[in-house]
Design a protein around this motif. Structure first.
Motif, PDB file in Angstrom:
ATOM      1  N   THR A 211       0.846  -1.188   0.000  1.00 58.01           N
ATOM      2  CA  THR A 211       0.000   0.000   0.000  1.00 58.01           C
ATOM      3  C   THR A 211       0.885   1.243   0.000  1.00 58.01           C
ATOM      4  O   THR A 211       2.123   1.152   0.082  1.00 58.01           O
ATOM      5  N   GLU A 212       0.263   2.408  -0.058  1.00 52.30           N
ATOM      6  CA  GLU A 212       1.018   3.660   0.007  1.00 52.30           C
ATOM      7  C   GLU A 212       1.777   3.785   1.329  1.00 52.30           C
ATOM      8  O   GLU A 212       2.770   4.497   1.428  1.00 52.30           O
ATOM      9  N   GLU A 213       1.323   3.085   2.352  1.00 46.94           N
ATOM     10  CA  GLU A 213       1.954   3.150   3.663  1.00 46.94           C
ATOM     11  C   GLU A 213       3.009   2.061   3.854  1.00 46.94           C
ATOM     12  O   GLU A 213       3.614   1.942   4.912  1.00 46.94           O
ATOM     13  N   GLY A 214       3.221   1.252   2.817  1.00 49.18           N
ATOM     14  CA  GLY A 214       4.181   0.164   2.910  1.00 49.18           C
ATOM     15  C   GLY A 214       3.495  -1.185   2.826  1.00 49.18           C
ATOM     16  O   GLY A 214       2.296  -1.284   2.568  1.00 49.18           O
ATOM     17  N   GLU A 215       4.243  -2.253   3.074  1.00 44.64           N
ATOM     18  CA  GLU A 215       3.712  -3.607   2.959  1.00 44.64           C
ATOM     19  C   GLU A 215       3.045  -4.025   4.269  1.00 44.64           C
ATOM     20  O   GLU A 215       3.587  -3.825   5.351  1.00 44.64           O
ATOM     21  N   ILE A 216       1.857  -4.602   4.148  1.00 40.87           N
ATOM     22  CA  ILE A 216       1.092  -5.041   5.319  1.00 40.87           C
ATOM     23  C   ILE A 216       0.588  -6.468   5.085  1.00 40.87           C
ATOM     24  O   ILE A 216       0.684  -7.006   3.987  1.00 40.87           O
TER      25      ILE A 216
ATOM     26  N   GLN B  38      -9.529  -2.264   3.919  1.00 36.67           N
ATOM     27  CA  GLN B  38      -9.938  -1.502   5.101  1.00 36.67           C
ATOM     28  C   GLN B  38      -8.838  -1.690   6.135  1.00 36.67           C
ATOM     29  O   GLN B  38      -8.629  -2.777   6.660  1.00 36.67           O
ATOM     30  N   MET B  39      -8.107  -0.629   6.392  1.00 40.73           N
ATOM     31  CA  MET B  39      -6.994  -0.721   7.332  1.00 40.73           C
ATOM     32  C   MET B  39      -7.519  -0.841   8.765  1.00 40.73           C
ATOM     33  O   MET B  39      -8.527  -0.225   9.119  1.00 40.73           O
ATOM     34  N   LEU B  40      -6.845  -1.637   9.581  1.00 38.62           N
ATOM     35  CA  LEU B  40      -7.200  -1.800  10.987  1.00 38.62           C
ATOM     36  C   LEU B  40      -6.384  -0.803  11.805  1.00 38.62           C
ATOM     37  O   LEU B  40      -5.152  -0.793  11.742  1.00 38.62           O
TER      38      LEU B  40
ATOM     39  N   GLU C  19      -2.761  -1.068  13.631  1.00 34.48           N
ATOM     40  CA  GLU C  19      -2.132  -2.334  13.254  1.00 34.48           C
ATOM     41  C   GLU C  19      -1.587  -2.258  11.831  1.00 34.48           C
ATOM     42  O   GLU C  19      -2.090  -1.504  11.002  1.00 34.48           O
ATOM     43  N   GLU C  20      -0.571  -3.047  11.557  1.00 29.73           N
ATOM     44  CA  GLU C  20       0.004  -3.095  10.217  1.00 29.73           C
ATOM     45  C   GLU C  20      -0.631  -4.235   9.426  1.00 29.73           C
ATOM     46  O   GLU C  20       0.049  -5.079   8.837  1.00 29.73           O
ATOM     47  N   ARG C  21      -1.928  -4.251   9.407  1.00 25.34           N
ATOM     48  CA  ARG C  21      -2.674  -5.240   8.635  1.00 25.34           C
ATOM     49  C   ARG C  21      -4.037  -4.660   8.287  1.00 25.34           C
ATOM     50  O   ARG C  21      -4.472  -3.639   8.834  1.00 25.34           O
TER      51      ARG C  21
END
Length: 363
Positions: free
Chosen positions: A42-47, A75-77, A80-82
């Motif tokens: 994602t734009e925020e890095g790998e999750i 849908q980001m939690l 958390e990085e997932r």
């Protein structure tokens, strides 16, 4: 931080994303498949990502299974990085084969949204033009551009002759002789690896795909193993599909080696493209439905006798044609079975409804 565009996000995907109101959800691309869990960039890095309960339920009714290369809605939690995978954007291309061991025709998705497919075969005892014809059918059915890589050129004294043979069975398809050990052919291969372009590798087990990934990535990204000397075959070095960002700017998907490639379908006309020479000559046969076996006036058999077509190529043409016809019948039988099961599932509901309607009427 790496931008999403480096992973293939483009104006096309932006338009696809904008077709629905997705609120605060964000896009991501699946980079690895571990069964129930996925790595997603994602734009925020790998999750880590996992399918939503709704998606899992829809799988039972033919819903899409996320695959490496897919663009998904996340849908980001919070904290958390997932995230939760809510859906899969419509694919531009999908590379599929027939699922091994299945009694009915079942698709096994190898990778999605691939632009170029490297068809790898090694220049040792594993070299097989007939197998390459099958890989070409899969590539063209998938809607991707095939490129043939003849690996391990350092083990072969007549690599150029074999390259010419491949060019004969695949007119117009680029053929490159490569050797990671000798650093041969690297410039030609890296020419395909432009930013945002997704390339996948496929081939039989032990053909050197993971070695090619490491060679191009200039690092030990993938673990490699030796091959057996008696039959030039190897074990599955790659155990899961994974997408890598290469230093050249392109993206590469390495896939587990295939002991046997079972074709899934021919909706893309891959069979006709792979055997375009036989199909073209076949138009001159006396009978329109000529099978090129024992029919009188067969132009294809005449071409074989004249040395214009390899007899083994015609043999493989017939074998593959029968296989695809059988698979179509198997798929039709499977669909009829599903239809019967669907009707059976609905029938008790109708009887129950009729019973209570009658009770209400009687009362």
């Amino acid at each position: 931080m790496t931008k999403l565009t480096q992973y293939g996000w483009s104006a096309y995907w932006n338009m696809e994303w904008s077709k629905e109101d997705r609120g605060i959800h964000q896009p991501g691309r699946i980079t690895a498949d571990f069964g129930q869990m996925y790595k997603v960039y994602t734009e925020e890095g790998e999750i880590w990502g996992e399918m939503s309960g709704k998606m899992k339920h829809e799988l039972q009714h033919g819903g899409p299974v996320p695959a490496v290369g897919d663009w998904v809605e996340l849908q980001m939690l919070e904290g958390e990085e997932r995230g939760v995978i809510l859906g899969v954007l419509d694919r531009k291309t999908n590379i599929s084969r027939q699922k091994a061991g299945a009694k009915s025709a079942q698709e096994q998705l190898i990778a999605a949204n691939v632009d170029i497919l490297f068809l790898v075969t090694s220049l040792n005892d594993d070299y097989n033009p007939r197998r390459m014809e099958r890989y070409l059918i899969m590539a063209w059915n998938s809607g991707v551009n095939p490129v043939i890589l003849l690996s391990k050129a350092d083990l072969c004294d007549d690599a150029d002759i074999k390259a010419a043979e491949m060019e004969m069975i695949a007119p117009g398809v680029p053929v490159h002789v490569v050797s990671a050990l000798e650093n041969r052919g690297k410039e030609a291969v890296t020419g395909y690896l432009k930013e945002g372009v997704t390339v996948a590798l496929t081939g039989s087990s032990g053909c050197g795909k993971s070695t090619i990934v490491n060679w191009l990535a200039e690092t030990s990204t993938q673990r490699t193993q030796g091959i057996r000397e008696d039959d030039s075959r190897g074990r599955h070095t790659t155990t899961h599909r994974q997408l890598f960002l290469l230093p050249q700017g392109g993206l590469m998907v390495d896939t587990p080696g295939m002991r046997e490639l079972q074709l899934y379908d021919d909706n893309g006309g891959g069979f006709e493209q792979a055997f375009a020479d036989i199909e073209s000559i076949g138009k001159a046969c006396r009978f329109a439905d000529c099978r090129h076996e024992r029919e009188a006036g067969c132009a294809v058999r005449a071409a074989v006798e004249a040395g214009e077509i390899d007899a083994k190529r015609l043999q493989n043409y017939r074998k593959t044609q029968r296989e695809l016809e059988f698979q179509m019948k198997k798929e039709a039988r499977g669909q009829r079975k599903l239809n019967r099961m669907d009707r059976s599932a609905k029938e008790p509901v109708r009887r129950k409804s009729s019973y209570w309607n009658q009770r209400l009427t009687d009362e």
